[in-house]
Design an enzyme around this catalytic site. Structure first.
Site, PDB file in Angstrom:
ATOM      1  N   ASP A 147      37.965  33.338  46.765  1.00  0.00           N
ATOM      2  CA  ASP A 147      38.529  33.189  45.331  1.00  0.00           C
ATOM      3  C   ASP A 147      39.680  34.397  45.145  1.00  0.00           C
ATOM      4  O   ASP A 147      39.441  35.765  45.586  1.00  0.00           O
ATOM      5  CB  ASP A 147      37.301  32.607  44.607  1.00  0.00           C
ATOM      6  CG  ASP A 147      37.481  33.029  42.916  1.00  0.00           C
ATOM      7  OD1 ASP A 147      39.093  32.333  42.745  1.00  0.00           O
ATOM      8  OD2 ASP A 147      36.983  33.165  42.216  1.00  0.00           O
ATOM      9  N   ASP A 177      40.909  34.234  41.076  1.00  0.00           N
ATOM     10  CA  ASP A 177      40.050  35.033  39.433  1.00  0.00           C
ATOM     11  C   ASP A 177      39.215  35.669  39.466  1.00  0.00           C
ATOM     12  O   ASP A 177      37.822  34.464  39.745  1.00  0.00           O
ATOM     13  CB  ASP A 177      40.837  33.576  38.278  1.00  0.00           C
ATOM     14  CG  ASP A 177      42.187  33.644  39.091  1.00  0.00           C
ATOM     15  OD1 ASP A 177      43.585  34.277  39.216  1.00  0.00           O
ATOM     16  OD2 ASP A 177      42.591  32.387  38.523  1.00  0.00           O
TER      17      ASP A 177
END
Length: 296
Positions: free
Chosen positions: A90, A92
């Site tokens: 991922d 963020d």
């Protein structure tokens, strides 16, 4: 999509000061309606400005109100991690210390309300596509605003992520970025980490001929709930990976661990600790050093 020019990383530590934003205002919205005629733009392929440098931020481990029994990996988990032929990150609050859409919203003057929607989306309390449309409708960034944001707010990568990615590559492990964020903001991050554009799954902002905001590309798998699982399943189908690991902090990352998807979900809580997600992970880590050392 051509790769953004590589960037030399300057490790200029900074101290982050966390604050909580509270708002009872959660506006009603309708789904974004996009005109039939859309215009492509090249912001995702633009070269970073000469002053563009990443910042390695100093992030302290978070104090948890819950006791977790998964902060040390089991033998099976460790073997899966060490034998992975692909690792998906991922972006963020994992690869980077910020939530990109929150930062862009703050830059455009709508930070507090958008951050509340982000918390709901990452916690899994609302469908991701609903939260994405709601957040964008609050500030509708123009092409010029996105350009300005990228110029003035360079990526802030999490401590150790660059070392971890290099170590994985040295072991011939393929590295991917799978994000509900936007390619326009993720391409510079991928460039810093030397991850090719074809290894990115992310959303795309759409703009009109005058640079006005039109919406986002709903055909991207990461624009909806379950999208990261779909992306991971596609990777397995195309490349035949036998051991695939997902690393992230949110509910959408946890969703990637399903039949035909990721074999292992590692929750990174060095920026945001989402306790419900952390408790369901195979391995909970508060810094990337644990993962780096485990590959020694």
């Amino acid at each position: 999509m051509s790769m953004v020019g590589l960037i030399r990383v300057q490790t200029n530590p900074i101290h982050l000061h966390c604050r909580r934003n509270h708002s009872s205002f959660l506006p009603a919205f309708s789904s974004l309606q996009l005109p039939k005629k859309l215009y492509k733009n090249s912001i995702g392929m633009m070269k970073p400005p000469k002053s563009f440098n990443s910042v390695v931020a100093s992030v302290q481990p978070l104090e948890a109100s819950t006791h977790f029994d998964n902060t040390l990996p089991t033998k099976d988990v460790l073997e899966l991690w060490q034998g992975a032929d692909a690792v998906c990150f991922d972006v963020d609050s994992t690869v980077c210390v910020d939530e990109g859409i929150d930062e862009l919203a703050e830059f455009c003057g709508a930070g507090t309300a958008v951050a509340e929607w982000t918390a709901r989306a990452m916690g899994g309390s609302v469908p991701f596509e609903e939260a994405l449309a709601a957040r964008l409708s609050l500030f509708k960034p123009s092409l010029s605003q996105v350009h300005d944001f990228l110029e003035k707010r360079p990526p802030r990568i999490s401590p150790g992520i660059d070392v971890l990615v290099k170590k994985l590559k040295a072991r011939n492990t393929n590295v991917y970025l799978i994000s509900g964020g936007f390619r326009q903001m993720i391409n510079p991050v991928a460039s810093i980490l030397e991850i090719p554009p074809e290894n990115i799954f992310a959303n795309q902002l759409l703009f009109g001929s005058s640079g006005e905001f039109l919406g986002f590309d709903s055909n991207e798998p990461t624009s909806r709930s379950g999208g990261k699982a779909t992306a991971v399943q596609q990777l397995r189908k195309v490349h035949g990976y036998k051991r695939l690991v997902m690393i992230g902090d949110g509910a959408t990352d946890l969703e990637a661990r399903k039949p035909g998807g990721a074999d292992l979900f590692i929750c990174y809580a060095g920026v945001q600790l989402r306790e419900d997600v952390a408790s369901k992970s195979d391995w909970l880590v508060f810094n990337f050093t644990d993962l780096i050392n485990s590959l020694a």
